[in-house]
Design an enzyme around this catalytic site. Structure first.
Site, PDB file in Angstrom:
ATOM      1  N   ALA A   9     -11.183 -23.088 -21.994  1.00 27.29           N
ATOM      2  CA  ALA A   9     -11.964 -22.922 -20.810  1.00 27.29           C
ATOM      3  C   ALA A   9     -11.414 -22.836 -19.540  1.00 27.29           C
ATOM      4  O   ALA A   9     -11.013 -23.456 -18.463  1.00 27.29           O
ATOM      5  CB  ALA A   9     -13.277 -23.600 -20.489  1.00 27.29           C
ATOM      6  N   GLY A  13     -10.478 -17.711 -19.739  1.00 25.33           N
ATOM      7  CA  GLY A  13     -11.688 -18.140 -20.094  1.00 25.33           C
ATOM      8  C   GLY A  13     -12.498 -18.600 -19.022  1.00 25.33           C
ATOM      9  O   GLY A  13     -14.139 -18.166 -18.632  1.00 25.33           O
ATOM     10  N   ASP A  33     -13.941 -26.149 -25.315  1.00 16.85           N
ATOM     11  CA  ASP A  33     -12.861 -26.782 -24.841  1.00 16.85           C
ATOM     12  C   ASP A  33     -12.650 -27.266 -25.348  1.00 16.85           C
ATOM     13  O   ASP A  33     -13.435 -28.959 -25.324  1.00 16.85           O
ATOM     14  CB  ASP A  33     -12.295 -26.351 -23.387  1.00 16.85           C
ATOM     15  CG  ASP A  33     -11.061 -26.733 -23.009  1.00 16.85           C
ATOM     16  OD1 ASP A  33     -10.289 -25.531 -22.728  1.00 16.85           O
ATOM     17  OD2 ASP A  33     -10.186 -27.079 -23.667  1.00 16.85           O
ATOM     18  N   ARG A  88       8.270 -16.724 -31.901  1.00 12.62           N
ATOM     19  CA  ARG A  88       7.296 -15.774 -31.655  1.00 12.62           C
ATOM     20  C   ARG A  88       6.243 -16.620 -33.277  1.00 12.62           C
ATOM     21  O   ARG A  88       4.657 -16.680 -32.937  1.00 12.62           O
ATOM     22  CB  ARG A  88       7.106 -14.811 -31.866  1.00 12.62           C
ATOM     23  CG  ARG A  88       6.618 -13.810 -31.667  1.00 12.62           C
ATOM     24  CD  ARG A  88       7.154 -12.599 -31.324  1.00 12.62           C
ATOM     25  NE  ARG A  88       5.690 -11.241 -30.898  1.00 12.62           N
ATOM     26  CZ  ARG A  88       5.364 -11.435 -29.402  1.00 12.62           C
ATOM     27  NH1 ARG A  88       5.977 -12.056 -29.069  1.00 12.62           N
ATOM     28  NH2 ARG A  88       3.888 -10.628 -29.384  1.00 12.62           N
ATOM     29  N   ASN A 120      -4.387 -14.284 -27.869  1.00 14.12           N
ATOM     30  CA  ASN A 120      -3.061 -13.752 -28.460  1.00 14.12           C
ATOM     31  C   ASN A 120      -2.234 -14.543 -29.787  1.00 14.12           C
ATOM     32  O   ASN A 120      -2.377 -15.991 -29.793  1.00 14.12           O
ATOM     33  CB  ASN A 120      -1.604 -13.168 -27.771  1.00 14.12           C
ATOM     34  CG  ASN A 120      -2.828 -12.513 -26.578  1.00 14.12           C
ATOM     35  OD1 ASN A 120      -2.744 -11.306 -27.028  1.00 14.12           O
ATOM     36  ND2 ASN A 120      -2.045 -12.137 -24.773  1.00 14.12           N
ATOM     37  N   HIS A 175      -1.560  -5.154 -29.083  1.00 12.75           N
ATOM     38  CA  HIS A 175      -1.401  -4.903 -27.950  1.00 12.75           C
ATOM     39  C   HIS A 175      -0.088  -6.269 -27.656  1.00 12.75           C
ATOM     40  O   HIS A 175      -0.446  -7.534 -27.532  1.00 12.75           O
ATOM     41  CB  HIS A 175      -2.343  -5.893 -27.696  1.00 12.75           C
ATOM     42  CG  HIS A 175      -3.271  -6.832 -26.356  1.00 12.75           C
ATOM     43  ND1 HIS A 175      -3.018  -5.805 -25.267  1.00 12.75           N
ATOM     44  CD2 HIS A 175      -3.435  -8.055 -26.209  1.00 12.75           C
ATOM     45  CE1 HIS A 175      -3.515  -7.262 -24.370  1.00 12.75           C
ATOM     46  NE2 HIS A 175      -3.175  -8.174 -24.710  1.00 12.75           N
TER      47      HIS A 175
HETATM   48  N1  APR Z   1     -10.991 -25.342 -29.412  1.00 16.54           N
HETATM   49  C1  APR Z   1     -11.107 -25.298 -28.394  1.00 16.54           C
HETATM   50  N2  APR Z   1      -9.842 -24.772 -27.115  1.00 16.54           N
HETATM   51  C2  APR Z   1      -9.391 -24.842 -26.979  1.00 16.54           C
HETATM   52  C3  APR Z   1      -8.264 -24.934 -28.713  1.00 16.54           C
HETATM   53  C4  APR Z   1      -9.827 -25.348 -29.572  1.00 16.54           C
HETATM   54  N3  APR Z   1      -8.566 -25.838 -31.041  1.00 16.54           N
HETATM   55  N4  APR Z   1      -6.954 -24.900 -28.359  1.00 16.54           N
HETATM   56  C5  APR Z   1      -6.964 -24.573 -26.908  1.00 16.54           C
HETATM   57  N5  APR Z   1      -7.852 -24.772 -26.326  1.00 16.54           N
HETATM   58  C6  APR Z   1      -8.170 -24.415 -24.935  1.00 16.54           C
HETATM   59  C7  APR Z   1      -7.082 -25.104 -23.885  1.00 16.54           C
HETATM   60  O1  APR Z   1      -7.425 -26.554 -23.877  1.00 16.54           O
HETATM   61  C8  APR Z   1      -6.935 -24.341 -23.012  1.00 16.54           C
HETATM   62  O2  APR Z   1      -8.089 -24.398 -21.968  1.00 16.54           O
HETATM   63  O3  APR Z   1      -8.141 -23.009 -24.808  1.00 16.54           O
HETATM   64  C9  APR Z   1      -7.802 -23.046 -23.422  1.00 16.54           C
HETATM   65  C10 APR Z   1      -6.636 -21.916 -23.190  1.00 16.54           C
HETATM   66  O4  APR Z   1      -6.245 -22.170 -21.822  1.00 16.54           O
HETATM   67  P1  APR Z   1      -5.017 -21.909 -21.351  1.00 16.54           P
HETATM   68  O5  APR Z   1      -4.433 -22.601 -21.801  1.00 16.54           O
HETATM   69  O6  APR Z   1      -5.158 -21.638 -19.561  1.00 16.54           O
HETATM   70  O7  APR Z   1      -4.714 -20.147 -21.934  1.00 16.54           O
HETATM   71  P2  APR Z   1      -5.481 -18.284 -21.323  1.00 16.54           P
HETATM   72  O8  APR Z   1      -4.058 -17.885 -20.225  1.00 16.54           O
HETATM   73  O9  APR Z   1      -6.599 -18.579 -20.837  1.00 16.54           O
HETATM   74  O10 APR Z   1      -5.360 -17.689 -21.872  1.00 16.54           O
HETATM   75  C11 APR Z   1      -6.086 -17.189 -23.320  1.00 16.54           C
HETATM   76  O11 APR Z   1      -5.597 -15.195 -23.629  1.00 16.54           O
HETATM   77  O12 APR Z   1      -4.440 -13.443 -22.775  1.00 16.54           O
HETATM   78  C12 APR Z   1      -4.318 -14.439 -24.128  1.00 16.54           C
HETATM   79  O13 APR Z   1      -2.215 -14.566 -24.401  1.00 16.54           O
HETATM   80  C13 APR Z   1      -3.511 -15.357 -24.229  1.00 16.54           C
HETATM   81  O14 APR Z   1      -3.490 -16.923 -26.369  1.00 16.54           O
HETATM   82  C14 APR Z   1      -3.797 -16.973 -24.878  1.00 16.54           C
HETATM   83  C15 APR Z   1      -5.420 -16.554 -24.137  1.00 16.54           C
END
Ligand code: APR
Length: 307
Positions: A9, A13, A33, A88, A120, A175
């Site tokens: 989320a 998300g 989340d 990476r 990613n 990508h």
């Molecule tokens: N289960 C559920 N949620 C999780 C888990 C897990 N095991 N691990 C991390 N999260 C949640 C985090 O708590 C966070 O709210 O995933 C969310 C990721 O959100 P952001 O850090 O804001 O990342 P975002 O910018 O949304 O990008 C998500 O998409 O474009 C790609 O490279 C980007 O890999 C990244 C993904």
């Protein structure tokens, strides 16, 4: 659609849930989340807009995977961002661990769903999800090249003044910044060269490959969210309407280009079953070379995951 689940989320998300609600694409959204309070908070905020936006889409926030039960589509954005100094391959291992456990939950609670990966490094994450769900490759694929294509179309439109609606961008392959931006992209029925000289297109290609980084550099914290969310919605709509629309997605290639088995971006026909058909565009010699480079890099990363 009855139910769409969004795992993760965060920026992408929550923006995606917002777009689904605005466009009334599903009766329910389960927003999952690891941080339950965060998921609940985002869900409350989104639900507060239902009356104003006249949308009956209801959002439930949770950290409990049983909430994804019987989803039509599950979008996975969960992941860890790359932190300063992190290699990476370290990020690859962390996110592969997350996708592997998320995939097992999806298999357990919603074995009939279509899974769209966003996390990613995308092509590898699609492979990890395929391995851990055991679902058909028609039902597990990633959003990547369609966002890159949209970025290219935006640049071509700005450069030529032609409406984005008349641009047919073609971006395939990884990508990542090593994506395959094809000069076979079209403007209306015309080839790119009829509007943009070769060196001009090279510059647009470069801008497209670096767009993700450009956004990260501007934002300082976080990365692209609206573009990725819109690109996922395009896929959801094609599934929902069974529109048989051509959208480039990260999919499993069995040996279509004689490059073995690997995941990469290819134009696919998208309909109610997910990927209805993987298309095989004619590749120019330099494009074949780049695609074979994608296959090599994919295998190298896969090896790094198993080491
Ligand atoms: N289960 C559920 N949620 C999780 C888990 C897990 N095991 N691990 C991390 N999260 C949640 C985090 O708590 C966070 O709210 O995933 C969310 C990721 O959100 P952001 O850090 O804001 O990342 P975002 O910018 O949304 O990008 C998500 O998409 O474009 C790609 O490279 C980007 O890999 C990244 C993904």
């Amino acid at each position: 659609m009855d139910k769409i689940s969004v795992i993760g989320a965060g920026s992408v998300g929550s923006s995606l849930a917002w777009l689904i609600l605005i466009n009334k694409l599903s009766k329910r959204i389960s927003l999952i989340d690891i941080d339950e309070d965060w998921a609940k908070g985002i869900a409350c905020d989104l639900n507060d807009s239902r009356f104003i936006l006249k949308s009956d889409t209801f959002i439930e926030g949770s950290s409990d995977y049983s909430a994804v039960k019987d989803s039509d589509i599950i979008v996975v954005t969960a992941g860890s961002p790359r932190k300063p100094g992190m290699r990476r391959q370290d990020l690859l291992k962390i996110n592969a661990g997350i996708i592997s456990s998320v995939s097992k939950e999806i298999k357990k609670h919603s074995p009939g769903s279509i899974v769209i990966l966003v996390t990613n490094p995308l092509d590898l994450m699609v492979y990890v999800a395929l391995e851990n769900t055991g679902f058909s490759s028609k039902r597990v694929f990633g959003m990547g090249s369609s966002l890159d294509s949209s970025r290219l179309a935006n640049f071509i439109s700005q450069e030529t003044g032609v409406s984005v609606k008349d641009i047919t961008p073609l971006v395939m392959g990884m990508h990542s910044k090593d994506m395959l931006v094809s000069k076979q992209s079209k403007i209306g029925v015309f080839s790119i060269e009829e509007f943009i000289p070769a060196e001009g297109f090279l510059a647009l290609k470069e801008k497209t490959c670096n767009r993700g980084k450009e956004i990260v550099d501007y934002l300082k914290k976080g990365s692209a969210r609206f573009g990725p969310a819109a690109a996922v919605v395009e896929i959801i709509e094609a599934i929902d309407k069974d529109s048989q629309k051509i959208i480039p997605v990260s999919c499993l290639l069995e040996n279509e280009f004689s490059l073995g088995k690997f995941c990469t971006g290819m134009p696919c026909v998208i309909g109610k079953n997910g990927i209805e058909k993987v298309l095989q565009p004619h590749l120019l010699p330099e494009e074949k070379k780049l695609l074979s480079e994608s296959a090599r890099s994919f295998q190298e990363s896969l090896k790094c995951l198993t080491d």
